[in-house]
Design a protein around this motif. Structure first.
Motif, PDB file in Angstrom:
ATOM      1  N   PRO A   1     -44.719   7.275  51.278  1.00 48.28           N
ATOM      2  CA  PRO A   1     -44.999   8.033  50.053  1.00 48.28           C
ATOM      3  C   PRO A   1     -43.734   8.557  49.380  1.00 48.28           C
ATOM      4  CG  PRO A   1     -46.434   8.742  51.838  1.00 48.28           C
ATOM      5  CD  PRO A   1     -45.403   7.842  52.454  1.00 48.28           C
ATOM      6  N   LEU A   2     -43.802   8.664  48.049  1.00 49.52           N
ATOM      7  CA  LEU A   2     -42.733   9.342  47.308  1.00 49.52           C
ATOM      8  C   LEU A   2     -42.856  10.843  47.448  1.00 49.52           C
ATOM      9  CD1 LEU A   2     -42.417   7.471  43.870  1.00 49.52           C
ATOM     10  CD2 LEU A   2     -40.903   7.328  45.856  1.00 49.52           C
ATOM     11  N   ILE A   3     -44.101  11.362  47.338  1.00 45.72           N
ATOM     12  CA  ILE A   3     -44.353  12.808  47.395  1.00 45.72           C
ATOM     13  C   ILE A   3     -45.405  13.086  48.449  1.00 45.72           C
ATOM     14  CG2 ILE A   3     -45.044  14.871  46.111  1.00 45.72           C
ATOM     15  CD1 ILE A   3     -42.488  13.590  45.048  1.00 45.72           C
ATOM     16  N   ASP A   4     -45.142  14.079  49.286  1.00 43.18           N
ATOM     17  CA  ASP A   4     -46.051  14.503  50.348  1.00 43.18           C
ATOM     18  C   ASP A   4     -46.420  15.964  50.090  1.00 43.18           C
ATOM     19  OD1 ASP A   4     -47.137  15.540  52.768  1.00 43.18           O
ATOM     20  OD2 ASP A   4     -46.048  14.081  53.974  1.00 43.18           O
ATOM     21  N   ALA A   5     -47.733  16.219  49.904  1.00 43.16           N
ATOM     22  CA  ALA A   5     -48.206  17.587  49.655  1.00 43.16           C
ATOM     23  C   ALA A   5     -49.133  18.049  50.764  1.00 43.16           C
ATOM     24  CB  ALA A   5     -48.909  17.669  48.301  1.00 43.16           C
ATOM     25  N   ASP A   6     -48.915  17.548  51.971  1.00 40.50           N
ATOM     26  CA  ASP A   6     -49.735  17.913  53.121  1.00 40.50           C
ATOM     27  C   ASP A   6     -49.713  19.430  53.325  1.00 40.50           C
ATOM     28  OD1 ASP A   6     -51.317  17.711  55.357  1.00 40.50           O
ATOM     29  OD2 ASP A   6     -49.786  16.788  56.630  1.00 40.50           O
ATOM     30  N   GLY A   7     -50.894  20.025  53.417  1.00 40.69           N
ATOM     31  CA  GLY A   7     -51.009  21.469  53.587  1.00 40.69           C
ATOM     32  C   GLY A   7     -51.124  22.217  52.275  1.00 40.69           C
ATOM     33  N   VAL A   8     -50.902  21.519  51.155  1.00 38.91           N
ATOM     34  CA  VAL A   8     -50.921  22.169  49.837  1.00 38.91           C
ATOM     35  C   VAL A   8     -52.130  21.750  49.015  1.00 38.91           C
ATOM     36  CG1 VAL A   8     -49.707  22.332  47.611  1.00 38.91           C
ATOM     37  CG2 VAL A   8     -48.435  22.534  49.750  1.00 38.91           C
ATOM     38  N   VAL A   9     -52.345  20.423  48.885  1.00 34.88           N
ATOM     39  CA  VAL A   9     -53.382  19.950  47.961  1.00 34.88           C
ATOM     40  C   VAL A   9     -53.950  18.629  48.465  1.00 34.88           C
ATOM     41  CG1 VAL A   9     -51.826  18.645  46.449  1.00 34.88           C
ATOM     42  CG2 VAL A   9     -53.880  19.674  45.463  1.00 34.88           C
ATOM     43  N   ASN A  10     -55.209  18.378  48.153  1.00 39.66           N
ATOM     44  CA  ASN A  10     -55.877  17.174  48.625  1.00 39.66           C
ATOM     45  C   ASN A  10     -55.639  15.965  47.735  1.00 39.66           C
ATOM     46  OD1 ASN A  10     -57.898  15.933  50.508  1.00 39.66           O
ATOM     47  ND2 ASN A  10     -59.009  15.632  48.592  1.00 39.66           N
ATOM     48  N   GLU A  11     -55.476  16.199  46.416  1.00 39.35           N
ATOM     49  CA  GLU A  11     -55.374  15.070  45.490  1.00 39.35           C
ATOM     50  C   GLU A  11     -54.259  15.282  44.473  1.00 39.35           C
ATOM     51  OE1 GLU A  11     -60.026  13.636  45.177  1.00 39.35           O
ATOM     52  OE2 GLU A  11     -59.407  15.435  44.086  1.00 39.35           O
TER      53      GLU A  11
END
Length: 399
Positions: free
Chosen positions: A262-272
């Motif tokens: 992935p370019l951007i990982d928002a694990d723990g922040v947002v689902n989509e």
């Protein structure tokens, strides 16, 4: 970013596992006090283009470099469409791609984009579209949701592309002679969630959708960005949204693509992180997406439904959030659901659709009449923004 960082575009490496993160610390800069917002929409803004249809998730037909293509003195646009019903949420289960022509500020309906039975899914979801005006070849990347002739709908998402022929012989442009339907990416579940195993829940589904074509001007290579989710074995949260990327295995992206991290990982922040898209402006790569307030984890409770973005000196990063937090614009606090699915064009015009406008504090979860009557389902007024390094601001269409 310093002035020297914006001076030239850096070539992407042959293969890069670098991932940038959208973090709790970054989004903590967003507060309920204020954020850049468009003007509150009124009744005239929500007037339907086609009275019998709900329309949403609009995107332009672009040239290979990503600019809006001028066609027959106007421009072509793709939008999701479905018959209007008592429950606007039902539209997602019967969505079809529709072609619109915009000329002299007037929208014209060109009908369904794809013939019946062409898509391998039970419904057609968002993507991106490219035209070669020399050959009149149109390439469509799109999401096939579900399976054709399935007995029970689910949230499976597969990415496909096909080519058609631009026809300018009639009163409005058309695209026909669709062929070369190809599954763009085969997801083996190692880098992104396998939706055959984990599809999430209604209102917070997992993702492998929204393909966006991008040719990197640094090296001329083609890529697809898409909305993704982390596989269960690597995620630390149910809110594990990412922006994925895959590299084309041919010069024009008409065969298949190879998945990259992935370019951007928002694990723990947002689902989509929906409808990701990217372009280069003043030597910088600007990557944008949309997220709804309802899909943030508890750490993002102050985050509005809005357009978010990051910026980098190269395609593979590292990326830093625009405005420190990533928020480019959010729906007005007084009308938190009025628009969605923003796309920023290289011209810095921002398009979207009218969602639930004029609620005046009503809760559509508890008020079915408001949910039906206040759903816009039409193209929203264009917003103009400015980008300066890692900062953005709204120029027109603001409150």
């Amino acid at each position: 970013m310093s002035e020297s960082q914006t001076s030239k575009i850096a070539a992407a490496p042959e293969f890069c596992g670098s991932t940038s993160y959208w973090t709790e610390t970054q989004i903590a800069q967003i507060t309920n006090a204020s954020w850049p917002s468009p003007a509150v929409l009124g009744k005239m803004d929500a007037a339907p283009l086609i009275s019998s249809l709900a329309l949403w998730d609009i995107w332009p037909v672009q040239n290979d470099a990503g600019d809006l293509a001028e066609i027959a003195g106007g421009s072509l646009w793709i939008i999701l469409s479905a018959p209007r019903s008592a429950d606007p949420d039902e539209r997602h289960g019967v969505a079809r791609l529709r072609l619109l022509f915009l000329k002299d500020s007037v929208w014209m309906d060109c009908g369904l984009l794809l013939p019946d039975g062409f898509s391998p899914g039970s419904r057609e979801w968002s993507g991106s579209t490219r035209v070669d005006l020399t050959t009149k070849t149109v390439t469509l990347w799109f999401t096939a949701a579900g399976r054709r002739d399935e007995k029970t709908q689910d949230f499976e998402q597969r990415l496909f592309h096909a080519t058609g022929v631009l026809d300018l012989s009639g009163p409005t442009p058309m695209v026909g002679e669709w062929s070369a339907l190809t599954q763009s990416i085969v997801n083996d579940g190692s880098l992104y969630a396998d939706l055959a195993r984990n599809q999430g829940i209604a209102g917070r589904i997992k993702g492998f959708r929204d393909p966006y074509w991008f040719r990197d001007p640094a090296d001329g290579k083609g890529y697809l960005l898409f909305t993704g989710s982390k596989p269960t074995h690597t995620s630390r949260s149910d809110y594990d949204g990412v922006i994925g990327i895959a590299s084309a295995n041919d010069s024009d992206g008409v065969t298949n693509f190879s998945l990259l991290p992935p370019l951007i990982d928002a694990d723990g922040v947002v689902n989509e992180l929906e409808r990701p898209h990217i372009f280069v402006h003043n030597g910088l790569y600007y990557l944008f997406w949309s997220s709804q307030r309802s899909v943030f984890s508890s750490v993002g409770k102050a985050c509005p439904t809005g357009l978010y973005g990051m910026v980098s000196t190269s395609l593979f990063g590292p990326y830093e959030p625009i405005n420190g937090s990533g928020l480019v614009l959010g729906n007005p606090p007084s009308e938190p659901r009025q628009a969605y699915a923003w796309q920023v064009l290289p011209s810095l015009d921002v398009v979207s659709f009218v969602d639930h406008w004029g609620l005046e504090g009503r809760d559509i979860a508890a008020d079915s009449e408001a949910k039906q009557k206040q759903f816009g389902g039409t193209v929203a007024p264009v917003i103009k923004i400015a980008l300066e390094g890692a900062k953005s601001r709204i120029l027109t269409g603001s409150a």
